[in-house]
Design a protein around this motif. Structure first.
Motif, PDB file in Angstrom:
ATOM      1  N   GLN A 652      47.730  43.092  45.820  1.00 50.60           N
ATOM      2  CA  GLN A 652      48.551  42.472  44.771  1.00 50.60           C
ATOM      3  C   GLN A 652      47.937  42.817  43.420  1.00 50.60           C
ATOM      4  N   PRO A 653      48.753  43.002  42.383  1.00 54.42           N
ATOM      5  CA  PRO A 653      48.194  43.346  41.070  1.00 54.42           C
ATOM      6  C   PRO A 653      47.177  42.325  40.579  1.00 54.42           C
ATOM      7  N   ALA A 654      46.091  42.815  40.030  1.00 56.03           N
ATOM      8  CA  ALA A 654      45.068  41.927  39.473  1.00 56.03           C
ATOM      9  C   ALA A 654      45.667  41.122  38.324  1.00 56.03           C
ATOM     10  N   GLY A 655      45.312  39.851  38.250  1.00 57.48           N
ATOM     11  CA  GLY A 655      45.773  39.002  37.160  1.00 57.48           C
ATOM     12  C   GLY A 655      47.134  38.383  37.364  1.00 57.48           C
ATOM     13  N   TYR A 656      47.785  38.658  38.504  1.00 55.05           N
ATOM     14  CA  TYR A 656      49.124  38.116  38.742  1.00 55.05           C
ATOM     15  C   TYR A 656      49.099  36.585  38.788  1.00 55.05           C
ATOM     16  N   TYR A 657      47.969  36.009  39.197  1.00 57.67           N
ATOM     17  CA  TYR A 657      47.856  34.546  39.284  1.00 57.67           C
ATOM     18  C   TYR A 657      47.233  33.937  38.027  1.00 57.67           C
TER      19      TYR A 657
END
Length: 827
Positions: A652-657
């Motif tokens: 999952q893309p880094a920083g999505y959360y």
């Protein structure tokens, strides 16, 4: 975190991606095969075709209220003149014959049977100065709709009970002009509908396309080349039926069906509101997969979910199914109002209960009587009272003040719960123990034993019935206002117009009574035929691309009546007579000739029936998000074939959360074989749904979703090109091409296309892919660093004996193949 493709820094790699995308576009144009009747006339859009069909459709000799008139009144009139008698305007309701024909003033009635000129309804819909519907509604009747209303009044303005609430009638299959075409009684109903509209069915699908369709429909996975070859070579009369039986018996059947069912019941791994924390629920998903694979009868399947904690269950697993009642969205913020959120939870449950099992939008009656259907606000809160019997508000702040336990904890702590081994866990342990007994190597024995020891009980929220003296009082909330406590305390009951529960003695009805009512015959005061009809329609949708009733989640006034009501009725009765046997019903459907038709429309069919509502062909449609992932993993050789278990965390893309708070958290991707498991096991974060799932229209599962939308955006193409899962799958697929395929580049391309699409490449495709391969060979040899970057995407090991530039070049070819329309489309 896994390395991702760094297109923002590697300029040469960006060129490769752009070139790959260009070749994908060329292939997507080139792989569209002309269907029967193809000519060089201008293309017709679905919207244009639909408008033309409506304009040209003849007025039937005999107008039927349910088919012809109710949809017009519902869409244009019922908001002001519908069944909600508390809110009708001008003291006029058009919902029943008695209300529509009664005298309003000065001997004037809205409808005078047999006399349109004396009917105020006919006058007002033709009044240019004060038209109905009014101009402010931005609605206007078409000429055809006006003609239908006029003919209906002329023929006596006969009303019919709403089709969904009428007991199904068993009819004989109709007589058709061509007795050689039908191979099944279902085909006769469909062919009669086609012939009545001057339509002819297309040719049968070829064997390869048919097996791909069947395999995707029943297991969610494409067939392997070996499976295709065996079927094509099998000349026995029951060759197709053998494939049907094989796929229905596959353990992947349960996984495929679970994808759909989890949408309906809004399964998610997180709570939804506020901090959207993780909740303990994955054993419920295991139970659903197990129940479908076991072919649990649908009536039992429903009962165990609604009241699994209350049924006799020697196996002790029905209580896991009762987690259904805990799937609503919940909040764990410390300052919430207990009464407000109990009202929110009750409403959530009633909405899902109605839509999931009854195809009913009962949620519209939360604040007032339903505007289009007979459900009243009293019905809404009487249904909510069933869920007031469950002990599940432990996490909410106490009525005496203070916070409830587990506020903002991750995962949430929501008693009651159990730590369980699911049926799938026990099944896997048994299989491993068999392997252990057969193993002779000490290292192998240790590895198997270690795997067995790793299968631990998992926590699952369950339902627990309060004793009667502790039932939570559920009040009628005027206008849905939780602050208004003036309404009476409601007793549990089913909608008034649908009968009564009749529990034994004077006991208060429970969830178990409600579940049994859902499957009890209408003649006995139940709703069984409606419940069965809803599921039959949804199973038809899964296999034909559209329901016999196109509104899968709304069998009420706002929905569409079925085009084949007699067929839907007969299938419903057939389903019930079979013992609510899901696999038997699905086999019945796929054995029809209609199921086995080609999905290539003629221009005539596209113009006359653009939405394929008469099933003169099969429906091509893009695969659901999970199946797109699964297909890529299977084709690449990465798919891990394991049933059940915890949810998995794909790349999952880094920083999505970043904006996911209470508590702050960082996404932790799976670092083991979970990375390559099927999409049904992917972690479902309601507020931040995985970007791949979102790009391909998977729902957040905040509400029941009986039919996913299908969009067509650049984001989906970019996901297929750049999501690490698909880049890694392309890399591993390329590794297979280089190590398993024999011969020259052309042979390898054919081998890859056989793996992905069950066919060789066309001449045009071969030319395009060879050019793509040549271009990338040159690019990666000139820039070895970019090749190395590409080949490090993903956790799976690489065969280091392969030349990096060659491996990277073939990876780009495989990315192109994964991006083909055909790869992600059910034929």
């Amino acid at each position: 975190m896994v390395k991702t493709t760094r297109v923002h820094t590697a300029a040469s790699f960006l060129v490769v991606v752009a070139v790959t995308a260009t070749f994908v576009f060329m292939l997507s144009r080139g792989d569209r095969q002309a269907g029967p009747g193809t000519e060089t006339s201008p293309p017709v859009t679905i919207h244009q075709a639909a408008e033309a069909v409506d304009a040209e459709q003849a007025i039937p000799d005999r107008v039927e209220f349910n088919r012809d008139i109710r949809p017009i009144l519902t869409e244009n009139c019922y908001a002001c003149h519908g069944p909600d008698l508390h809110a009708v305007e001008a003291d006029l309701s058009l919902h029943t014959f008695e209300q529509a024909t009664r005298v309003l003033y000065d001997d004037v009635a809205a409808v005078v049977p047999g006399d349109p000129d004396a009917s105020e309804l006919w006058a007002r819909i033709n009044d240019r100065a004060l038209p109905m519907p009014p101009k402010k509604s931005h609605k206007e009747l078409t000429d055809r709709q006006k003609k239908l209303i006029k003919r209906w009044i002329e023929q006596g303005a006969e009303y019919q009970a709403h089709w969904a609430y009428v007991k199904p009638k068993l009819t004989e299959p109709p007589v058709v002009h061509d007795n050689t075409w039908p191979t099944h009684w279902i085909d006769r109903y469909l062919l009669a509908g086609m012939q009545a509209r001057g339509l002819s069915p297309v040719e049968d699908a070829g064997r390869v396309a048919l097996l791909r369709r069947l395999s995707l429909d029943l297991t969610g996975l494409p067939p392997t080349p070996d499976q295709v070859q065996l079927f094509v070579a099998d000349e026995s009369p029951d060759a197709y039926e053998k494939q049907v039986d094989r796929l229905l018996a596959s353990p992947h059947f349960g996984e495929r069906m679970a994808i759909y069912w989890l949408d309906i019941v809004r399964y998610a791994d997180t709570v939804g509101y506020h901090g959207d924390q993780t909740q303990s629920i994955s054993p419920y998903r295991d139970w659903v997969i197990w129940a479908f694979n076991r072919n649990m009868s649908y009536d039992t399947f429903i009962t165990h979910q609604i009241a699994g904690d209350m049924v006799e269950d020697p196996e002790g697993v029905a209580v896991i199914a009762s987690a259904y009642n805990r799937l609503y969205q919940s909040s764990h913020e410390g300052g919430i109002q207990r009464k407000e959120y109990t009202a929110i939870y009750d409403a959530d449950r009633v909405r899902n209960f109605g839509e999931a099992f009854m195809g009913a939008t009962i949620g519209c009656a939360q604040c007032h009587d339903h505007k289009y259907d007979p459900y009243t606000a009293e019905d809404f809160y009487a249904l909510a009272a069933f869920f007031g019997q469950i002990d599940d508000l432990w996490h909410l702040p106490s009525l005496k003040g203070g916070n409830g336990p587990g506020t903002n904890a991750n995962p949430t702590l929501r008693k009651p719960h159990l730590d369980v081994l699911t049926p799938l866990d026990n099944q896997r342990i048994a299989e491993l123990q068999t392997e252990l007994a057969a193993a002779h190597d000490d290292t192998a024995k240790q590895q198997i034993q270690s795997t067995i020891d790793s299968i631990k009980p998992r926590r699952v929220m369950i339902s627990k019935q309060h004793p009667p003296e502790q039932y939570r009082a559920v009040r009628f909330l005027p206008a849905g206002n939780w602050l208004d406590e003036s309404g009476p305390v409601m007793s549990p009951a089913v909608p008034t117009f649908m009968g009564e529960l009749n529990p034994e003695g004077d006991a208060v009805p429970t969830r178990l009574d409600l579940a049994r009512w859902l499957t009890r015959p209408m003649d006995e005061g139940g709703s069984g035929e409606l419940t069965a009809r809803v599921m039959v329609n949804r199973l038809w949708y899964l296999l034909f691309g559209e329901g016999l009733c196109t509104s899968l989640g709304d069998f009420g006034g706002q929905g569409q009546p079925p085009n084949h009501p007699e067929l839907l009725d007969r299938l419903t009765l057939h389903f019930i007579a079979s013992g609510w046997d899901i696999k038997a019903l699905m086999k019945t459907m796929v054995m029809t000739r209609a199921y086995q038709l080609s999905s290539e429309p003629t221009h005539e069919l596209l113009r006359a029936d653009p939405n394929n509502e008469w099933f003169a062909r099969q429906s091509q449609r893009r695969l659901p998000a999970e199946m797109i992932r699964d297909s890529a993993l299977l084709i690449s050789g990465l798919l891990v074939d394991q049933l059940g278990g915890d949810s998995v965390m794909p790349y999952q893309p880094a920083g999505y959360y970043t904006h996911l708070n209470f508590p702050k958290r960082r996404y932790k991707q799976s670092t083991d074989a979970g990375q390559w498991r099927r999409g049904v096991y992917v972690h479902w974060q309601r507020q931040f749904l995985h970007p791949m799932l979102k790009a391909f229209d998977a729902p957040t599962r905040e509400e029941c979703t009986a039919k996913r939308p299908v969009s067509n955006t650049p984001l989906a193409s970019l996901v297929l090109l750049n999501d690490p899962t698909f880049v890694e799958a392309s890399r591993h697929f390329a590794q297979r091409v280089l190590t398993e395929a024999q011969g020259d580049d052309r042979n390898r391309i054919d081998w890859a296309m056989q793996q992905a699409l069950s066919r060789d490449a066309s001449d045009e495709e071969t030319v395009v892919l060879l050019k793509l391969l040549k271009h990338n060979r040159m690019a990666f040899k000139a820039d070895p660093t970019t090749a190395s970057e590409l080949l490090t995407v993903g956790l799976s090991p690489r065969d280091e004996t392969l030349d990096k530039a060659e491996h990277a070049a073939w990876t780009e070819v495989c990315r192109a193949i994964f991006n083909l329309h055909e790869t992600i489309t059910r034929p």
